[in-house]
Design a protein around this motif. Structure first.
Motif, PDB file in Angstrom:
ATOM      1  N   ILE A   1       0.820  -1.211   0.000  1.00 49.83           N
ATOM      2  CA  ILE A   1       0.000   0.000   0.000  1.00 49.83           C
ATOM      3  C   ILE A   1       0.851   1.256   0.000  1.00 49.83           C
ATOM      4  CG2 ILE A   1      -1.649   1.355   1.368  1.00 49.83           C
ATOM      5  CD1 ILE A   1      -2.792  -1.328   2.373  1.00 49.83           C
ATOM      6  N   GLU A   2       1.827   1.327   0.897  1.00 52.69           N
ATOM      7  CA  GLU A   2       2.546   2.580   1.162  1.00 52.69           C
ATOM      8  C   GLU A   2       4.002   2.584   0.711  1.00 52.69           C
ATOM      9  OE1 GLU A   2       1.834   3.406   5.340  1.00 52.69           O
ATOM     10  OE2 GLU A   2      -0.110   4.323   4.836  1.00 52.69           O
TER      11      GLU A   2
ATOM     12  N   ALA B   1      -6.208   1.985   5.357  1.00 52.96           N
ATOM     13  CA  ALA B   1      -7.024   2.084   4.148  1.00 52.96           C
ATOM     14  C   ALA B   1      -7.589   3.492   3.983  1.00 52.96           C
ATOM     15  CB  ALA B   1      -8.152   1.062   4.198  1.00 52.96           C
ATOM     16  N   GLN B   2      -8.103   4.050   5.061  1.00 55.71           N
ATOM     17  CA  GLN B   2      -8.664   5.408   4.988  1.00 55.71           C
ATOM     18  C   GLN B   2      -7.591   6.423   4.616  1.00 55.71           C
ATOM     19  OE1 GLN B   2     -10.125   7.048   8.706  1.00 55.71           O
ATOM     20  NE2 GLN B   2     -11.725   8.197   7.636  1.00 55.71           N
TER      21      GLN B   2
ATOM     22  N   VAL C   1     -12.904  -0.286   1.800  1.00 55.29           N
ATOM     23  CA  VAL C   1     -12.959  -1.559   2.513  1.00 55.29           C
ATOM     24  C   VAL C   1     -14.319  -2.188   2.247  1.00 55.29           C
ATOM     25  CG1 VAL C   1     -12.819  -2.690   4.767  1.00 55.29           C
ATOM     26  CG2 VAL C   1     -11.421  -0.652   4.301  1.00 55.29           C
ATOM     27  N   PHE C   2     -14.304  -3.424   1.765  1.00 56.62           N
ATOM     28  CA  PHE C   2     -15.546  -4.081   1.377  1.00 56.62           C
ATOM     29  C   PHE C   2     -15.907  -5.193   2.350  1.00 56.62           C
ATOM     30  CE2 PHE C   2     -14.076  -2.160  -2.584  1.00 56.62           C
ATOM     31  CZ  PHE C   2     -15.244  -1.542  -3.016  1.00 56.62           C
TER      32      PHE C   2
ATOM     33  N   GLU D   1      -0.912  -1.095  -7.183  1.00 54.20           N
ATOM     34  CA  GLU D   1      -1.798  -0.252  -6.380  1.00 54.20           C
ATOM     35  C   GLU D   1      -2.827  -1.124  -5.678  1.00 54.20           C
ATOM     36  OE1 GLU D   1      -5.447   2.962  -6.985  1.00 54.20           O
ATOM     37  OE2 GLU D   1      -4.226   2.360  -8.707  1.00 54.20           O
ATOM     38  N   VAL D   2      -2.842  -1.090  -4.363  1.00 53.62           N
ATOM     39  CA  VAL D   2      -3.891  -1.798  -3.626  1.00 53.62           C
ATOM     40  C   VAL D   2      -5.179  -0.984  -3.777  1.00 53.62           C
ATOM     41  CG1 VAL D   2      -4.679  -2.632  -1.392  1.00 53.62           C
ATOM     42  CG2 VAL D   2      -2.272  -2.872  -2.035  1.00 53.62           C
ATOM     43  N   ALA D   3      -6.142  -1.557  -4.480  1.00 54.35           N
ATOM     44  CA  ALA D   3      -7.358  -0.832  -4.837  1.00 54.35           C
ATOM     45  C   ALA D   3      -8.525  -1.145  -3.919  1.00 54.35           C
ATOM     46  CB  ALA D   3      -7.750  -1.166  -6.283  1.00 54.35           C
ATOM     47  N   SER D   4      -8.404  -2.212  -3.123  1.00 54.34           N
ATOM     48  CA  SER D   4      -9.507  -2.588  -2.244  1.00 54.34           C
ATOM     49  C   SER D   4      -8.980  -3.458  -1.116  1.00 54.34           C
ATOM     50  CB  SER D   4     -10.589  -3.344  -3.025  1.00 54.34           C
ATOM     51  OG  SER D   4     -10.060  -4.543  -3.568  1.00 54.34           O
ATOM     52  N   LEU D   5      -9.754  -3.515  -0.047  1.00 48.23           N
ATOM     53  CA  LEU D   5      -9.364  -4.290   1.127  1.00 48.23           C
ATOM     54  C   LEU D   5     -10.578  -5.043   1.661  1.00 48.23           C
ATOM     55  CD1 LEU D   5      -7.288  -4.966   3.405  1.00 48.23           C
ATOM     56  CD2 LEU D   5      -8.086  -2.893   4.576  1.00 48.23           C
TER      57      LEU D   5
END
Length: 398
Positions: A34-35, A75-76, A82-83, A49-53
């Motif tokens: 992510i970072e 994530a925020q 976040v799903f 790119e992490v697009a979802s968690l």
């Protein structure tokens, strides 16, 4: 390949985790994806790119107590949605597959143990949910599965077969084969005959035995003839394990050499041997005999020693406490999987170690009874894997 910048053209991945607390695998691997991370002296952004968690258990309880969730805040901070389900994470809230890869981290969290002492992580369930989304959309993307493929070989082989059948690039495994080596660059010469091998390590059965086995297999797979599978597995504990060293079932000379690679003096080596908790004895299909030796609290790292007609090789695989820098090398392999659509080394290595580990846990439960398999798994080792610590100078020694 040049480093990716913060461009939206980077391939996107869905990060699927059991739990996401500080120093969980979701943190030490996922947060780097992510970072970004330290690489060759500077901080670089991830090449994906992490697009979802998706996180199944927030703030999970474990043997070490309640571990506060950090995934939601990370994530925020990075604008990642976040799903509530794996399918939504893979479809970015819509039907189908809207990402270019899936990272499954089924490690840590509050999950049951079975009668064999295996923790029932939902790795196959996570994998099947990801595959279901792909099948429904007709789009198949690479999948990385952290550590061993599943807690049992039936599930692991089903995952492997599904990936093979559907053409899903699949990667799995430990950081141990990828991290720094001491001495630098040490590994079994590819294509050279091997007559015996011993790997040593520490930690709880199953969770850490997997790392010992992967440390063993990263050398064993390079022997003449390549990997052709495993015939039988037997796990001896306590006095039985010590007797196996004393009677020559375990190559005592190679065990001593492996312990020496950890920097242990004669007295500490004697203590490590006396403190052996259990030994996994492995008979390979081609006749190679090997042992994975868990020395409990008497050692604090992993090492291997192998011997053949041409001589002996021994090395320590160097792991790093905070900031867990060895996970950088695993992050690089995950990125390479997604960027190229090809696993940088065979997932069959981890299919094999998963099968050996499953058999070892059952043998341990049965008081050392031999488990005759066979594991008919054949593959050729990759001579050199880019972006590992194998040929890099050791940055830290414990």
């Amino acid at each position: 390949m040049s480093e990716a910048g913060p461009s939206t053209t980077r391939p996107r991945v869905a990060l699927i985790a059991t739990t996401y607390h500080a120093v969980s695998h979701a943190d030490v691997l996922g947060t780097r994806l992510i970072e970004g991370y330290e690489w060759r002296g500077s901080h670089v952004p991830s090449r994906v790119e992490v697009a979802s968690l998706y996180v199944e258990q927030s703030g999970a309880t474990s043997a070490t107590g309640h571990r506060p969730d950090i995934g939601a805040e990370i994530a925020q901070r990075n604008g990642i949605p976040v799903f509530a389900t794996i399918a939504e994470a893979i479809g970015l809230g819509c039907p189908g597959v809207a990402v270019d890869g899936v990272v499954l981290i089924g490690e840590h969290g509050d999950y049951e143990l079975n009668q064999y002492g295996q923790k029932l992580y939902p790795r196959r369930r996570f994998f099947d949910a990801a595959v279901a989304a792909m099948v429904s959309s007709g789009r198949f993307v690479p999948v990385f599965n952290d550590k061993h493929l599943a807690w049992n070989f039936v599930d692991a082989s089903a995952m492997w077969e599904t990936a093979r059948r559907l053409g899903i690039p699949l990667l799995a495994g430990s950081t141990v084969p990828l991290t720094w080596r001491s001495p630098t660059g040490a590994q079994w010469p590819i294509g050279e005959p091997m007559r015996s091998a011993v790997a040593v390590g520490y930690g709880p059965a199953e969770a850490y035995d997997f790392h010992i086995l992967e440390g063993l297999q990263t050398h064993a797979e390079r022997r003449a003839g390549g990997e052709t599978g495993v015939r039988s597995v037997r796990t001896l504990s306590g006095a039985g394990a010590l007797h196996a060293v004393q009677n020559g079932t375990v190559d005592a000379g190679l065990l001593d050499t492996a312990l020496g690679a950890l920097g242990l003096d004669r007295r500490r080596r004697e203590l490590a041997i006396a403190g052996i908790e259990h030994v996994i004895l492995i008979e390979y299909a081609d006749g190679l005999r090997a042992a994975a030796v868990n020395c409990g609290q008497e050692v604090a790292n992993f090492a291997a020693a192998c011997a053949g007609p041409g001589g002996t090789m021994a090395c320590q695989t160097v792991l790093e406490d905070e900031p867990w820098g060895h996970f950088v090398f695993l992050a690089r392999q995950v990125e390479a999987l997604v960027l190229t659509g090809t696993a940088p080394y065979p997932v069959e290595r981890t299919l094999l170690t998963t099968g050996v580990l499953d058999a070892a846990m059952r043998s341990l439960h049965a008081g050392g009874e031999e488990v005759v398999l066979p594991l008919d798994i054949s593959y050729a080792a990759v001579s050199d894997i880019p972006d590992t610590g194998i040929d890099a100078e050791v940055s830290v020694l414990q």
